[in-house]
Scaffold this active site. Sequence first.
Site, short mmCIF file in Angstrom:
data_model
loop_
_atom_site.label_atom_id
_atom_site.label_comp_id
_atom_site.label_asym_id
_atom_site.label_seq_id
_atom_site.Cartn_x
_atom_site.Cartn_y
_atom_site.Cartn_z
N SER A 170 14.20 -50.54 -2.23
CA SER A 170 14.50 -49.16 -1.87
C SER A 170 13.35 -48.42 -1.21
O SER A 170 13.58 -47.47 -0.47
CB SER A 170 14.99 -48.39 -3.09
OG SER A 170 14.05 -48.47 -4.14
N HIS A 228 21.20 -50.51 -1.27
CA HIS A 228 20.89 -50.20 0.13
C HIS A 228 21.42 -51.22 1.12
O HIS A 228 21.19 -51.10 2.32
CB HIS A 228 19.37 -50.05 0.30
CG HIS A 228 18.81 -48.97 -0.57
ND1 HIS A 228 18.86 -47.64 -0.22
CD2 HIS A 228 18.24 -49.02 -1.80
CE1 HIS A 228 18.32 -46.92 -1.19
NE2 HIS A 228 17.95 -47.72 -2.15
N LYS A 279 25.50 -43.99 -1.47
CA LYS A 279 24.61 -44.19 -0.33
C LYS A 279 25.47 -44.43 0.92
O LYS A 279 26.11 -43.50 1.37
CB LYS A 279 23.60 -45.28 -0.66
CG LYS A 279 22.62 -44.69 -1.69
CD LYS A 279 21.67 -45.62 -2.33
CE LYS A 279 20.82 -44.80 -3.31
NZ LYS A 279 20.22 -45.59 -4.37
#
Length: 390
Positions: free
Chosen positions: A181, A209, A240
């Site tokens: 991250s 991610h 996200k």
Amino acid sequence: MTAQLFAELQAELDERARQGLRRRRRLLQSPQGANIKADGAEVLSFCSNDYLGLANHPALIAAMQKAIATAGVGSGASHLVTGHHQMHHALEQTLAGFVGLPAALCFSSGYMANLGVVTAMMRRGDAIFADKLNHASLNDAAVLARADLQRYQHNDLVQLEGQLSASKAPRKLVLADAVFSMDGDMAPVPELLALCERYDAWLMLDDAHGFGVLGEQGQGALSHFGVKSPRIIYMATLGKAAGVSGAFVAAEQVVIDYLLQQARTYIYTTATPPALAATTLAAIDVMRFDSARRTHLHTLIAYLKEHLHLDRWQLMPSDTAIQPVLVGGNEDAVRLSEHLLTKGILVPAIRPPTVPKDTARLRISLSAAHSIADVQRLVDVLQQAEKEWG
Ligand SMILES: *Cc1c(COP(=O)(O)O)cnc(C)c1O
């Protein structure tokens, strides 16, 4: 009476401030996007995890409004009581199919998913092997599980193999971010899996991610690497690239059945609003079928890597939406971030303890919401700042 108690807290806060580590929050006054209003100023933002620009997408907004009209706003109970709405159920089935695993379970957040899985699977006497750059939630999960925690240097397969081969623990779990991250680089997933097979360990991947960003349709790291195995426990977040909120774990059916009985962060908490699940279903549709967003994101990533030339600072090696510029010192990183802000560009400075000492950085995150011109503006301002840096 309480004066001494308060004084202790204040002293710690002052110490943090003295080290330049006291954090503050910005007040967001617009939806998420490339251009946002924060603390009263219009800025070009490179600091959200909304990688596909879905957080304010009309199809998702419409899906949430429609779902609220039929399902109401609150879930009313935990999943095992009466909170498990058919919208949650449909989302789990869609997510499992999408990432190519037999079953999935939704959690309220990635933090809770990691805590829930690791504490359910592992107990005292078991061993967890974790990359040193893993997300804080995985570290916290390992501590809470009271298992023996061994951390290996970032992506160091030799050290990991040494630890695995020396372990006599009855149950072993290798824990890694699939995309790291704060660095944006990836774990060597096929090699991690090979080690887990060799030493009969579970492999848990945190793809917060990678989900939505990697893979032909955004299915994430497993698709990107072309790996498949019943010993993989896959976790990805939905706040996200998916643009909404929450997380899911996908694995073999028996693993999901087990988590449903044992994961305390699943059991002892109120289910998220069903409308969130319906909105996430709409997000998965956009993610899958509007591949132009992902293509554009990858064009921006390539553009930044090709056009940003720095000497004093360094763009770290990454092929994902996270493109950190290594600065080094805490104060320099903060000063650079503040300088960019005077030019109308928001890029956060990330400092220890979030990253290792002396590796403070600017964490640029790109999004499909950005244009090439936005990225060029960032490049110009950074290169100019480096020239003028005293
Ligand atoms: C953001 C993040 C989490 C936590 O997910 P939330 O849904 O925000 O709680 C977990 N792991 C990684 C690697 C993350 O980046």
